[in-house]
Structure formats: structure tokens, C-alpha cells
Design a protein around this motif. Structure first.
Motif, PDB file in Angstrom:
ATOM      1  N   GLN A   1       0.837  -1.214   0.000  1.00 44.44           N
ATOM      2  CA  GLN A   1       0.000   0.000   0.000  1.00 44.44           C
ATOM      3  C   GLN A   1       0.871   1.264   0.000  1.00 44.44           C
ATOM      4  OE1 GLN A   1      -2.569  -0.400   3.373  1.00 44.44           O
ATOM      5  NE2 GLN A   1      -3.930  -1.784   2.255  1.00 44.44           N
ATOM      6  N   ASP A   2       1.856   1.284   0.910  1.00 45.04           N
ATOM      7  CA  ASP A   2       2.677   2.495   1.069  1.00 45.04           C
ATOM      8  C   ASP A   2       3.517   2.808  -0.169  1.00 45.04           C
ATOM      9  OD1 ASP A   2       1.723   2.623   3.681  1.00 45.04           O
ATOM     10  OD2 ASP A   2       3.667   3.371   4.430  1.00 45.04           O
ATOM     11  N   ARG A   3       4.014   1.754  -0.814  1.00 44.03           N
ATOM     12  CA  ARG A   3       4.932   2.016  -1.936  1.00 44.03           C
ATOM     13  C   ARG A   3       4.214   2.632  -3.146  1.00 44.03           C
ATOM     14  NH1 ARG A   3       6.178  -4.325  -3.651  1.00 44.03           N
ATOM     15  NH2 ARG A   3       4.425  -4.498  -5.086  1.00 44.03           N
ATOM     16  N   LEU A   4       2.870   2.573  -3.162  1.00 46.33           N
ATOM     17  CA  LEU A   4       2.133   3.252  -4.238  1.00 46.33           C
ATOM     18  C   LEU A   4       2.371   4.758  -4.151  1.00 46.33           C
ATOM     19  CD1 LEU A   4      -1.331   1.427  -4.110  1.00 46.33           C
ATOM     20  CD2 LEU A   4       0.430   1.267  -5.896  1.00 46.33           C
ATOM     21  N   GLN A   5       2.494   5.262  -2.916  1.00 50.76           N
ATOM     22  CA  GLN A   5       2.757   6.692  -2.709  1.00 50.76           C
ATOM     23  C   GLN A   5       4.245   6.997  -2.884  1.00 50.76           C
ATOM     24  OE1 GLN A   5       0.137   8.600  -2.186  1.00 50.76           O
ATOM     25  NE2 GLN A   5      -1.128   6.757  -2.142  1.00 50.76           N
ATOM     26  N   THR A   6       5.064   6.279  -2.100  1.00 51.50           N
ATOM     27  CA  THR A   6       6.508   6.543  -2.115  1.00 51.50           C
ATOM     28  C   THR A   6       7.259   5.218  -2.094  1.00 51.50           C
ATOM     29  OG1 THR A   6       5.896   8.174  -0.432  1.00 51.50           O
ATOM     30  CG2 THR A   6       8.242   8.021  -0.982  1.00 51.50           C
ATOM     31  N   PRO A   7       8.087   4.958  -3.082  1.00 50.80           N
ATOM     32  CA  PRO A   7       8.885   3.725  -3.052  1.00 50.80           C
ATOM     33  C   PRO A   7       9.836   3.731  -1.852  1.00 50.80           C
ATOM     34  CG  PRO A   7       9.031   4.817  -5.199  1.00 50.80           C
ATOM     35  CD  PRO A   7       8.319   5.764  -4.278  1.00 50.80           C
ATOM     36  N   PHE A   8      10.184   2.532  -1.390  1.00 52.68           N
ATOM     37  CA  PHE A   8      11.084   2.429  -0.232  1.00 52.68           C
ATOM     38  C   PHE A   8      12.534   2.548  -0.694  1.00 52.68           C
ATOM     39  CE2 PHE A   8       7.232   0.712   1.348  1.00 52.68           C
ATOM     40  CZ  PHE A   8       7.228   1.040   2.690  1.00 52.68           C
ATOM     41  N   THR A   9      13.239   3.505  -0.105  1.00 52.40           N
ATOM     42  CA  THR A   9      14.650   3.676  -0.499  1.00 52.40           C
ATOM     43  C   THR A   9      15.594   3.598   0.697  1.00 52.40           C
ATOM     44  OG1 THR A   9      14.360   6.065  -0.340  1.00 52.40           O
ATOM     45  CG2 THR A   9      14.183   5.096  -2.551  1.00 52.40           C
ATOM     46  N   THR A  10      15.081   3.781   1.920  1.00 52.73           N
ATOM     47  CA  THR A  10      16.002   3.797   3.062  1.00 52.73           C
ATOM     48  C   THR A  10      15.581   2.783   4.129  1.00 52.73           C
ATOM     49  OG1 THR A  10      14.832   5.412   4.435  1.00 52.73           O
ATOM     50  CG2 THR A  10      16.308   6.297   2.729  1.00 52.73           C
ATOM     51  N   THR A  11      16.561   2.429   4.957  1.00 49.32           N
ATOM     52  CA  THR A  11      16.330   1.427   6.001  1.00 49.32           C
ATOM     53  C   THR A  11      15.349   1.934   7.052  1.00 49.32           C
ATOM     54  OG1 THR A  11      18.297   2.276   7.120  1.00 49.32           O
ATOM     55  CG2 THR A  11      18.579   0.304   5.780  1.00 49.32           C
ATOM     56  N   ARG A  12      15.471   3.194   7.432  1.00 49.78           N
ATOM     57  CA  ARG A  12      14.594   3.722   8.490  1.00 49.78           C
ATOM     58  C   ARG A  12      13.147   3.843   7.988  1.00 49.78           C
ATOM     59  NH1 ARG A  12      14.475   2.631  12.858  1.00 49.78           N
ATOM     60  NH2 ARG A  12      13.152   4.390  13.376  1.00 49.78           N
ATOM     61  N   GLN A  13      12.995   4.122   6.708  1.00 45.76           N
ATOM     62  CA  GLN A  13      11.651   4.228   6.125  1.00 45.76           C
ATOM     63  C   GLN A  13      10.922   2.884   6.286  1.00 45.76           C
ATOM     64  OE1 GLN A  13      12.077   5.040   1.963  1.00 45.76           O
ATOM     65  NE2 GLN A  13       9.885   5.338   1.600  1.00 45.76           N
ATOM     66  N   LEU A  14      11.633   1.777   6.003  1.00 45.52           N
ATOM     67  CA  LEU A  14      11.015   0.455   6.142  1.00 45.52           C
ATOM     68  C   LEU A  14      10.828   0.126   7.627  1.00 45.52           C
ATOM     69  CD1 LEU A  14       9.997  -2.185   4.923  1.00 45.52           C
ATOM     70  CD2 LEU A  14      12.357  -3.030   4.948  1.00 45.52           C
ATOM     71  N   ALA A  15      11.837   0.448   8.446  1.00 47.50           N
ATOM     72  CA  ALA A  15      11.736   0.135   9.877  1.00 47.50           C
ATOM     73  C   ALA A  15      10.551   0.873  10.501  1.00 47.50           C
ATOM     74  CB  ALA A  15      13.039   0.505  10.589  1.00 47.50           C
ATOM     75  N   ARG A  16      10.355   2.140  10.080  1.00 43.09           N
ATOM     76  CA  ARG A  16       9.239   2.927  10.637  1.00 43.09           C
ATOM     77  C   ARG A  16       7.891   2.311  10.276  1.00 43.09           C
ATOM     78  NH1 ARG A  16      12.316   7.522   9.459  1.00 43.09           N
ATOM     79  NH2 ARG A  16      11.241   7.718   7.461  1.00 43.09           N
ATOM     80  N   LEU A  17       7.795   1.817   9.039  1.00 42.84           N
ATOM     81  CA  LEU A  17       6.531   1.184   8.641  1.00 42.84           C
ATOM     82  C   LEU A  17       6.264  -0.049   9.504  1.00 42.84           C
ATOM     83  CD1 LEU A  17       4.721   0.460   5.492  1.00 42.84           C
ATOM     84  CD2 LEU A  17       5.776  -1.535   6.529  1.00 42.84           C
TER      85      LEU A  17
END
Ligand SMILES: C[S@@+](CC[C@H](N)C(=O)[O-])C[C@H]1O[C@@H](n2cnc3c(N)ncnc32)[C@H](O)[C@@H]1O
Length: 346
Positions: A202-218
Motif C-alpha cells: 500500500q505504502d509504496r504506491l505513494q513513495t517507493p522504499f529507499t532507506t532502512t529507516r523508512q522500512l523500519a518505521r513502517l
């Protein structure tokens, strides 16, 4: 994934064009931190002898190689492999300390038989595989293994030198929800695999994942509160482990690597493998058992066939309480050892 072995070879004794080039960072060797686990137990297992040739298939910070070199003086030889060029470059300090006795090669261990064959070697007296990642890899934010520090979501142990290798962000941004959930469940034993995979897609439709903290936060956001409060480990631990295993195809590497290692052992030679999670340990345990078990008897009562290997460890060797206290990584380390039997001449 390429099947071509990398050919970069560093040796303390040769002065060819392949000679080691020091990295630009003059503090590099000092900044490479890794505490070897089960060092004494590895030496007890391999029993290195002067004149023997030993393969350290996962050179890392070189701690185990150094211990094998020290124990096999004055003439024991070590060949160190690592798929990470940082580890090979860091080995210069050991090359200086043991000129003529250490050779470092940048390669995956699945290719060990070919790499040694190129050097005219078909047998060694002992092999160590200390699986997983080094603390250097984990602690270097730019390598993208850590959910605690922000960095590119990469996780390729070879730093992505082969352009066809997919990074963790490639997987997270392109795989189907079902594929992601299978990876998280199978390689991370993550109970909330489906919930996390759904949120990623769902989230990657808005913003693709590029960083470790972005994925960890999700993951922190979607993990149920009960899990967050009951578990000692960070909620992202299992997903990060799973992605790392998938990106580096660690289980396929291990399967091929064990077969190659067994084929390289001289009579009386030993293979020691340290694993850090149950998937690896299970694979090592089953393979070691299989090659130490005689085939079932055939229809005719002929002489029983002796299997080519014998188990040295029925149960895995674990770090003692002191080591577990001083090194967190040692808590999950399991060492298993097998030996190629000496064939009696009749
Ligand atoms: C746990 S560290 C080894 C530490 C080392 N025994 C020491 O004493 O410093 C694991 C190392 O294995 C390397 N590695 C993991 N999988 C590999 C593979 N398939 N082929 C070669 N090296 C690999 C990693 O890059 C890492 O440097």
C-alpha cells in the motif's frame, strides 16, 4: 547471479598487478570491527597443523584466519575468501603479519572449488564457514543492513558490484504482496508477515522504499502493540533478516557451499560451520547427518558401506556463558563439525 568467480587475489607473498591497494580511508583497518565467535572451539575442531592448508570461506574481519595461522605455525597456510571486498581489503594487516602464509580472494564460497582449482588446489586439511554478516557490515549505515541507522535499503554483501544483483529496495518495491509475505515468513519466521507485506504494498504506491529507516518505521507502525511490548527484539529484526537472506540468496549459497567444502576435504580433514539462525543450522545438521550415514542395506548381504564422513558434533557447540555475556552475537551461534574418514588400505 554470475557464476564467474571474482579473480581479485591478495597475497602477502606476490607482487603482481593484483597487489592490494589500500583503501582511501587511512583508518580503514581500525574502523573494521568484528569480534570472532567460538574462536577456541573452532581451533579445537580444526586442529590446525604446521604444513596444513586451511580455507577460511568467510574471512570477515580475519579473526578466525589469524587464530588458524597462529595455531598452524610455522608453515600452515590459509586461504581466506569473502564475497565482500571491504573484508578482503581489510585483511592487509594479516597479510603483513603472516607474509607467505595467507592468500585472500574476493569470491563467494559457492565458487570455492573453482577458485581453488584455478590455483591448482584440489584438497585442504580444514575449512571454516562462519555464516551471516560481520559487525562491520551491520554497523556501516551505507551498506543498508541496519534498521537502527538510516542508510540506503541495500543489503548486498558484495556491495552490488554485479549489476544484476537485486538490492533489498528492489525486492521491497517490486515483489508481489504474496512473495514478500513468503520471504518474511520463511526466512524471518515473522508471524505478522502478511500484515507487513500488505502495508508495504500500500505504502509504496505513494513513495517507493529507499532507506532502512523508512522500512523500519513502517514495521514499527503496523506491528501489533502486544508484539512490541512482549518481544525483546526490535519489531523490524525478523523482516530485515529475511530480506538479507533473500537478497544474498544465503540458503542456496550455503547448500552449494557445503557440497563444495565436503568435496575439498582431504582424508582426516574437517569442516566446521557456525550458523546463526535455525534455517542454516537445520541445513548443516541434515547434510552432516546424511553424509555420515551408511546407505540402507541392499537385497544382498554384502559388506556394509562405510560413509565417507563422520560426525564430530552430535549436538551443536554453543558459546560459554562468558562469551555470551561479552558478545551478543555469540548467543545464537551454533558450531557443527564433520570429518572426512581416513580410508584404511587393505
Ligand atoms: C560472520 S562474518 C565472518 C567473521 C570472521 N570469521 C572473523 O573472524 O572475523 C561473515 C562473513 O562472511 C561473508 N560471507 C557471507 N556469505 C558469504 C558467501 N556466500 N561467500 C563468501 N563470503 C560470504 C560476509 O561478507 C562476512 O564478511
Amino acid at each position: 547471479m554470475s557464476s564467474q568467480p571474482d579473480t581479485l587475489i591478495h597475497s602477502g607473498s606476490t607482487h603482481s598487478d593484483n597487489r592490494y591497494q589500500p583503501p582511501a580511508d587511512p583508518t580503514f583497518p581500525l574502523s573494521f570491527q568484528h569480534t570472532s565467535v567460538l574462536s577456541r572451539e573452532v581451533i579445537d575442531a580444526l586442529q590446525p597443523q604446521s604444513g596444513g592448508l586451511y580455507l577460511d570461506a568467510t574471512f570477515g574481519g580475519g579473526g578466525h584466519s589469524g587464530a588458524i595461522l597462529a595455531a598452524s605455525g610455522p608453515n600452515g597456510q590459509v586461504i581466506g575468501l569473502d564475497r565482500d571486498l571491504d573484508a578482503i581489503n581489510n585483511g592487509q594487516h594479516l597479510l603483513n603479519q603472516f607474509p607467505d602464509r595467507l592468500t585472500l580472494i574476493h569470491s563467494r564460497f559457492a565458487q570455492m572449488a573453482d577458485v581453488l582449482a584455478e590455483k591448482g588446489i584440489s584438497q585442504v586439511q580444514g575449512i571454516l564457514m562462519d555464516l551471516g554478516v560481520s559487525s562491520h557490515q551491520l554497523d556501516t549505515a551505507q551498506r543498508g543492513f541496519s534498521f537502527q541507522q538510516d542508510g540506503p535499503l541495500d543489503m548486498r554483501m558484495n556491495g552490488g558490484q554485479q549489476s544484476q544483483d537485486q538490492s533489498a529496495s528492489d525486492l521491497v518495491n517490486t515483489l508481489e504482496e504474496k512473495e514478500l509475505s513468503t520471504i518474511f515468513f520463511k526466512y524471518g519466521e515473522e508471524r505478522h508477515a502478511r500484515r507487513i507485506a500488505r502495508a508495504i504494498v500500500q505504502d509504496r504506491l505513494q513513495t517507493p522504499f529507499t532507506t532502512t529507516r523508512q522500512l523500519a518505521r513502517l514495521i514499527e507502525r503496523v506491528m501489533p502493540r502486544s508484539r512490541k511490548s512482549h518481544q525483546r527484539i526490535h519489531p523490524a529484526t525478523r523482516v530485515f533478516q529475511a530480506l538479507r537472506i533473500a537478497v544474498n540468496r544465503e540458503l542456496d549459497e550455503l547448500k552449494t557451499g557445503i557440497t563444495a567444502a565436503l568435496s575439498l576435504l582431504a582424508e582426516g580433514g574437517r569442516l566446521a560451520i557456525i550458523s546463526f539462525h535455525s534455517l542454516e543450522d537445520r541445513l548443516v545438521k541434515h547434510t552432516f547427518r546424511e553424509v555420515a550415514t551408511p546407505p540402507p542395506p541392499g537385497p544382498f548381504p554384502i559388506q556394509e558401506i562405510t560413509p565417507p564422513f563422520r560426525l564430530i558434533t552430535r549436538k551443536p557447540i554453543m558459546a560459554d556463558a562468558d562469551e555470551q555475556k561479552n558478545n551478543r552475537r555469540a548467543r545464537s551461534a551454533r558450531l557443527r563439525v564433520t570429518e572426512r574418514r581416513i580410508v584404511e588400505q587393505s
